[in-house]
Design an enzyme around this catalytic site. Structure first.
Site, short mmCIF file in Angstrom:
data_model
loop_
_atom_site.label_atom_id
_atom_site.label_comp_id
_atom_site.label_asym_id
_atom_site.label_seq_id
_atom_site.Cartn_x
_atom_site.Cartn_y
_atom_site.Cartn_z
N CYS A 1 62.00 -132.34 72.65
CA CYS A 1 62.40 -130.98 72.28
C CYS A 1 62.17 -129.98 73.42
O CYS A 1 61.10 -129.96 74.04
CB CYS A 1 61.62 -130.55 71.05
SG CYS A 1 62.00 -128.88 70.54
N CYS B 1 55.74 -124.46 71.50
CA CYS B 1 55.80 -124.57 70.04
C CYS B 1 54.37 -124.63 69.49
O CYS B 1 53.61 -125.55 69.79
CB CYS B 1 56.57 -125.83 69.66
SG CYS B 1 56.53 -126.15 67.89
N CYS C 1 59.59 -134.22 68.65
CA CYS C 1 58.97 -133.21 69.52
C CYS C 1 58.98 -133.60 71.01
O CYS C 1 59.24 -132.74 71.86
CB CYS C 1 57.55 -132.91 69.06
SG CYS C 1 57.50 -132.28 67.37
N CYS D 1 64.57 -130.99 65.44
CA CYS D 1 63.48 -130.47 64.62
C CYS D 1 63.83 -130.73 63.16
O CYS D 1 63.99 -129.82 62.36
CB CYS D 1 63.30 -128.98 64.89
SG CYS D 1 61.74 -128.34 64.26
N GLU E 1 81.37 -122.34 57.79
CA GLU E 1 80.04 -121.83 57.43
C GLU E 1 79.82 -121.89 55.92
O GLU E 1 78.73 -122.21 55.45
CB GLU E 1 79.85 -120.39 57.93
CG GLU E 1 79.57 -120.30 59.42
CD GLU E 1 78.30 -121.04 59.84
OE1 GLU E 1 77.31 -121.01 59.09
OE2 GLU E 1 78.31 -121.69 60.90
#
Ligand code: SF4
Length: 355
Positions: free
Chosen positions: A205, A211, A202, A195, A40
């Site tokens: 997605c 959305c 899209c 995205c 991370e």
């Protein structure tokens, strides 16, 4: 096309993740707090593909938080070379030492405790807590901000506290109570693979039914809004181009520190009147005229320059340090700032015209 009322953000995302999510990243096998934390921190400003070899080298050299804590900082920085943002490496080392001294070498699972450690912000703390410990702690990194601003058509730059607060609320509202680690990985993957910043896919997605940006038939890439550019501040100055009958001009060398440090320039005044008053010390003032304003743009401000050409009928020598009378030809061999050089060339043209 309206929204699908039975849509669940987390269900749709997890379903997509089962089929398309990334499940073979080196820090996923096995999942352990040290490995999740390390990945991370590395991923904070860097793409997955770049991070992978660094992660593997780090783990080989420092297989545990204790090994990392014991290592000299130089070794850590050396292994970090090329990843950039070196404060991350220094904080990583400090954090490892604190985990060993304060938590007996075991990372805490609690977000409040994690954010107290060096180099761990709220989103990174939530990522460690959800991925390594399975807690329902939503993250809000750059990828997630992009997904959420589009999904909810959130106006405003996400760096604004009001907008960021709203995004945290959305992030929390979508966080499921189960499969927390998968969900966190899934939302990061969606932002990184579908995205994306400039070419979101899209039609592929899982969020498309609900959305808002996509359903609104607008260019979804207008979200998230960019950081507003501050208007560039402006400063004004009068540059005194004073010349004598022998076609010499008066220049001064600028202090080494600051704008145009060490270069030769015309003297600057805050008004034509003050420039003319100064000229009286130099000799008998003859004709004078202001030229049209020129604008010079620096990285942090715009300088509006009003050139004032003054001809002296007789000139005295100058005794002030750092100032000298030079011929036009000589002046062009000095180190000059760009607008000053341009002005000298204009004076030269004018003189040639008068001859
Ligand atoms: S539909 Fe498009 S804009 Fe909306 S979340 Fe999916 S990829 Fe992003």
């Amino acid at each position: 096309m309206g929204k699908n009322p039975s849509f669940s953000f987390s269900n749709a995302l997890l379903k997509w993740f089962d089929e398309h999510g990334r499940k073979n990243l080196p820090w996923q096998h096995p999942i352990a707090p040290y490995r999740v934390w390390l990945s991370e921190v590395m991923l904070q400003q860097t793409q997955v593909e770049t991070v992978i070899p660094y992660f593997e080298r780090f783990l080989k050299k420092f297989p545990s938080v204790k090994a990392l804590a014991k290592a000299p900082l130089d070794d850590v920085l050396h292994l970090w070379t090329g990843l950039g943002y070196y404060a991350r490496a220094r904080n990583l080392h400090k954090c490892a030492q604190l985990v060993v001294s304060e938590y007996k070498g075991k990372f805490p699972s609690d977000v409040e405790q994690l954010v107290e450690l060096p180099g761990i912000g709220k989103s990174t703390a939530c990522a460690i807590s959800s991925i390594a410990f399975g807690q329902a702690t939503a993250i809000l990194d750059g990828n997630v901000k992009r997904v959420l601003t589009r999904f909810h058509a959130v106006e405003g730059w996400p760096g604004k506290p009001k907008v960021e607060k709203m995004l945290w609320q959305y992030a929390d509202s979508h966080m499921p109570q189960e499969r927390c680690a998968d969900y966190t990985q899934a939302i990061m993957d969606l932002g990184a693979t579908l995205c994306t910043r400039s070419s979101p896919n899209c039609p592929a997605c899982p969020m498309q039914d609900n959305c808002e940006a996509y359903l609104g038939d607008e260019d979804v890439t207008k979200y998230p809004e960019k950081k507003p550019r501050k208007a560039t501040p402006e400063k004004s100055t009068t540059m005194l181009i004073v010349r004598d009958q022998k076609d010499r001009i008066l220049l001064e060398q600028r202090p080494t520190q600051g704008i145009w440090g060490g270069l030769w320039s015309f003297m600057e005044f805050d008004s034509t009147e003050n420039a003319l008053t100064y000229c009286q010390q130099l000799g008998k003032v003859g004709e004078h005229e202001s030229w049209s304003e020129i604008i010079h743009v620096f990285s942090h401000y715009k300088l509006k320059i009003t050139p004032l050409l003054v001809t002296l009928n007789s000139a005295l020598s100058v005794k002030e340090d750092g100032k000298q009378w030079v011929t036009l030809e000589e002046s062009l061999n000095l180190g000059l700032a760009a607008p000053v050089k341009r002005l000298i060339q204009n004076v030269q043209k004018l003189s040639e015209f008068l001859i």
